[in-house]
Design a protein around this motif. Structure first.
Motif: not given
Length: 228
Positions: A21, A24-25, A27, A196, A199, A209-210, A212-213, A216
């Motif tokens: 998070i 990589e993300l 956030e 996780e 990612v 990762l997609k 978590f994207k 968001v």
């Protein structure tokens, strides 16, 4: 968007989730200990993998009674996205936030390896960044990932498109190749594979990762948050 990573005694994938998070993300994210009773300041709730309370009795059975679970149930009822991965999925099942139960792997062995998943439903809070039918690579690491439910529940899962991910090649005997399901409302997802841990290409895959994207993006759409 601000995420909470719930930490139970025995959690061991909380650091991976935090890294995914924050680094990589990009956030905001905080660790939240299991004895907290308020999650109102968070937009999304993440239950990581591990062996909460040593997996005594059953996987997730004791964690289900932690103080924080009342706050997680409240967040789910409010429509906030809740993701449970591996042991987190098991906890969501024990708490009744998702239907079904988890059994020992069919061969009674712990499995830890990359696994191919098929995106069954890409019209969800958690999978909107994928294509329907897309095959993605996400690692698994579990000894009790053999998902089971009765025929009536399976029929409802299929009818309501609650099966989000299936195994391309079933590693554990899971009913109908199920790897991840969501609740009827569509804001609670449980899955055995570890997004996780997928990612960044250096980890062998960035397909996780997609997920978590997706969270968001859907949160921003639902809250009318606009970013430059």
């Amino acid at each position: 968007m601000k995420f909470a990573v719930i930490v139970f005694p025995g959690s061991n994938c909380d650091v991976d989730m935090y890294h995914a998070i924050k680094d990589e993300l990009g956030e905001e994210v905080e660790y939240v200990w299991h004895d907290e009773d308020n999650l109102d300041s968070f937009d999304g709730i993440l239950l990581p993998g591990g062996f909460s309370y040593g997996d005594y009795l059953r996987t997730g059975a004791i964690a289900r009674f932690s103080n924080v679970m009342n706050a997680i149930v409240k967040a789910a009822e409010e429509g906030k996205p809740v993701l449970g991965v591996c042991n987190g999925f098991q906890i969501l099942l024990e708490a009744g936030l998702l239907p079904g139960a988890m059994r020992r792997n069919q061969d009674l062995k712990f499995i830890c390896r990359p696994t191919e998943l098929v995106v069954e439903n890409n019209e969800t809070y958690f999978s909107a960044a994928y294509e329907k039918g897309e095959v993605i690579q996400i690692p698994i690491a579990h000894g009790e990932g053999n998902y089971y439910c009765d025929e009536e529940t399976l029929s409802l899962l299929e009818k309501n498109n609650q099966i989000v991910f299936k195994y391309n090649s079933n590693p554990n005997g899971s009913l109908s190749d199920i790897a991840g399901i969501m609740n009827e409302k569509g804001n609670v997802l449980g899955m055995m594979p570890h997004p996780e841990r997928a990612v960044d290409a250096i980890l062998g895959s960035a397909d996780g990762l997609k997920l978590f994207k997706s969270i968001v993006k859907q949160w921003r759409l639902s809250t009318n948050v606009v970013t430059s």
